[in-house]
Design a protein around this motif. Sequence first.
Motif, PDB file in Angstrom:
ATOM      1  N   LEU A  72       0.841  -1.198   0.000  1.00  0.00           N
ATOM      2  CA  LEU A  72       0.000   0.000   0.000  1.00  0.00           C
ATOM      3  C   LEU A  72       0.880   1.253   0.000  1.00  0.00           C
ATOM      4  CD1 LEU A  72      -2.970   0.900   0.128  1.00  0.00           C
ATOM      5  CD2 LEU A  72      -2.781   0.874   2.607  1.00  0.00           C
ATOM      6  N   ASN A  73       1.911   1.264   0.846  1.00  0.00           N
ATOM      7  CA  ASN A  73       2.844   2.398   0.891  1.00  0.00           C
ATOM      8  C   ASN A  73       3.568   2.590  -0.437  1.00  0.00           C
ATOM      9  OD1 ASN A  73       2.462   3.473   3.419  1.00  0.00           O
ATOM     10  ND2 ASN A  73       4.061   2.261   4.385  1.00  0.00           N
ATOM     11  N   ASP A  74       3.919   1.488  -1.094  1.00  0.00           N
ATOM     12  CA  ASP A  74       4.643   1.552  -2.364  1.00  0.00           C
ATOM     13  C   ASP A  74       3.736   1.886  -3.536  1.00  0.00           C
ATOM     14  OD1 ASP A  74       6.914   0.839  -0.935  1.00  0.00           O
ATOM     15  OD2 ASP A  74       6.840  -1.274  -1.525  1.00  0.00           O
ATOM     16  N   GLY A  75       2.419   1.817  -3.341  1.00  0.00           N
ATOM     17  CA  GLY A  75       1.471   2.138  -4.396  1.00  0.00           C
ATOM     18  C   GLY A  75       1.140   0.973  -5.308  1.00  0.00           C
ATOM     19  N   ASN A  76       1.567  -0.244  -4.960  1.00  0.00           N
ATOM     20  CA  ASN A  76       1.260  -1.381  -5.829  1.00  0.00           C
ATOM     21  C   ASN A  76       0.342  -2.405  -5.163  1.00  0.00           C
ATOM     22  OD1 ASN A  76       3.042  -2.525  -4.054  1.00  0.00           O
ATOM     23  ND2 ASN A  76       4.639  -2.943  -5.570  1.00  0.00           N
ATOM     24  N   TYR A  77      -0.418  -1.969  -4.181  1.00  0.00           N
ATOM     25  CA  TYR A  77      -1.348  -2.846  -3.470  1.00  0.00           C
ATOM     26  C   TYR A  77      -2.400  -3.416  -4.413  1.00  0.00           C
ATOM     27  CZ  TYR A  77      -5.091  -4.155  -0.191  1.00  0.00           C
ATOM     28  OH  TYR A  77      -6.060  -4.827   0.490  1.00  0.00           O
ATOM     29  N   TRP A  78      -2.842  -2.637  -5.396  1.00  0.00           N
ATOM     30  CA  TRP A  78      -3.932  -3.043  -6.292  1.00  0.00           C
ATOM     31  C   TRP A  78      -3.423  -3.774  -7.529  1.00  0.00           C
ATOM     32  CZ3 TRP A  78      -3.564   1.505  -3.654  1.00  0.00           C
ATOM     33  CH2 TRP A  78      -4.581   1.751  -2.719  1.00  0.00           C
ATOM     34  N   THR A  79      -2.118  -4.093  -7.568  1.00  0.00           N
ATOM     35  CA  THR A  79      -1.518  -4.714  -8.745  1.00  0.00           C
ATOM     36  C   THR A  79      -1.117  -6.153  -8.459  1.00  0.00           C
ATOM     37  OG1 THR A  79      -0.626  -2.550  -9.356  1.00  0.00           O
ATOM     38  CG2 THR A  79       0.330  -4.452 -10.456  1.00  0.00           C
ATOM     39  N   ASP A  80      -1.475  -7.054  -9.364  1.00  0.00           N
ATOM     40  CA  ASP A  80      -1.110  -8.468  -9.264  1.00  0.00           C
ATOM     41  C   ASP A  80       0.416  -8.581  -9.347  1.00  0.00           C
ATOM     42  OD1 ASP A  80      -0.434 -11.200 -10.189  1.00  0.00           O
ATOM     43  OD2 ASP A  80      -2.599 -11.455 -10.406  1.00  0.00           O
ATOM     44  N   GLY A  84       0.971  -8.268 -13.184  1.00  0.00           N
ATOM     45  CA  GLY A  84       1.024  -6.810 -13.299  1.00  0.00           C
ATOM     46  C   GLY A  84      -0.332  -6.193 -13.576  1.00  0.00           C
ATOM     47  N   GLU A  85      -1.351  -7.028 -13.711  1.00  0.00           N
ATOM     48  CA  GLU A  85      -2.716  -6.558 -13.952  1.00  0.00           C
ATOM     49  C   GLU A  85      -3.342  -6.072 -12.643  1.00  0.00           C
ATOM     50  OE1 GLU A  85      -4.353  -6.406 -16.947  1.00  0.00           O
ATOM     51  OE2 GLU A  85      -2.399  -6.955 -17.794  1.00  0.00           O
ATOM     52  N   PRO A  86      -4.355  -5.214 -12.725  1.00  0.00           N
ATOM     53  CA  PRO A  86      -5.034  -4.763 -11.503  1.00  0.00           C
ATOM     54  C   PRO A  86      -5.759  -5.909 -10.801  1.00  0.00           C
ATOM     55  CG  PRO A  86      -5.643  -3.386 -13.384  1.00  0.00           C
ATOM     56  CD  PRO A  86      -4.858  -4.551 -13.923  1.00  0.00           C
ATOM     57  N   ILE A  87      -5.776  -5.850  -9.498  1.00  0.00           N
ATOM     58  CA  ILE A  87      -6.542  -6.806  -8.692  1.00  0.00           C
ATOM     59  C   ILE A  87      -7.914  -6.186  -8.460  1.00  0.00           C
ATOM     60  CG2 ILE A  87      -6.711  -8.046  -6.498  1.00  0.00           C
ATOM     61  CD1 ILE A  87      -3.674  -7.893  -6.280  1.00  0.00           C
ATOM     62  N   ALA A  88      -8.970  -6.934  -8.742  1.00  0.00           N
ATOM     63  CA  ALA A  88     -10.338  -6.421  -8.621  1.00  0.00           C
ATOM     64  C   ALA A  88     -10.643  -6.017  -7.177  1.00  0.00           C
ATOM     65  CB  ALA A  88     -11.337  -7.471  -9.101  1.00  0.00           C
ATOM     66  N   ASP A  89     -11.431  -4.969  -7.030  1.00  0.00           N
ATOM     67  CA  ASP A  89     -11.807  -4.488  -5.695  1.00  0.00           C
ATOM     68  C   ASP A  89     -12.522  -5.555  -4.878  1.00  0.00           C
ATOM     69  OD1 ASP A  89     -10.667  -2.019  -6.146  1.00  0.00           O
ATOM     70  OD2 ASP A  89     -12.550  -1.069  -6.766  1.00  0.00           O
ATOM     71  N   ASP A  90     -13.369  -6.375  -5.538  1.00  0.00           N
ATOM     72  CA  ASP A  90     -14.089  -7.399  -4.783  1.00  0.00           C
ATOM     73  C   ASP A  90     -13.136  -8.480  -4.262  1.00  0.00           C
ATOM     74  OD1 ASP A  90     -13.697  -8.261  -7.440  1.00  0.00           O
ATOM     75  OD2 ASP A  90     -15.432  -9.601  -7.354  1.00  0.00           O
ATOM     76  N   VAL A  91     -12.045  -8.751  -5.003  1.00  0.00           N
ATOM     77  CA  VAL A  91     -11.045  -9.708  -4.521  1.00  0.00           C
ATOM     78  C   VAL A  91     -10.347  -9.137  -3.294  1.00  0.00           C
ATOM     79  CG1 VAL A  91      -8.866 -10.877  -5.072  1.00  0.00           C
ATOM     80  CG2 VAL A  91     -10.706 -10.782  -6.779  1.00  0.00           C
TER      81      VAL A  91
END
Length: 106
Positions: A72-80, A84-91
């Motif tokens: 989260l601090n690094d800004g890649n929390y939402w990235t697989d 490298g694809e986005p991780i869905a919010d529901d996941v």
Amino acid sequence: MNDPSAPEPSKPAANSEAPVDHDTHEVPAPTAVETIPHDLASAEPDIDKADSLDLDAIERDLNDVQIALERLNDGNYWTDEITGEPIADDVLAAHPTARTATPTLG
């Protein structure tokens, strides 16, 4: 000068443990400590319950949370991490420590 017609102050019973307030002649209500039964057996830790704790699983969970906070601090929390694809919010809502779009992978 004592007035012989004045009522005599009440005295606590010989077996009474409660102090008497001599100004009001009332016995105070028991405190919370006095109302709790003194059962030493219930104060002993439940060894069987302590043995059933999976400390390794707790340590893994804490490690996963720490990694999620770092991501989260690094800004890649939402990235697989793999694709490298986005991780869905529901996941992420269902598995906040997920590191991939398929939570069973990491």
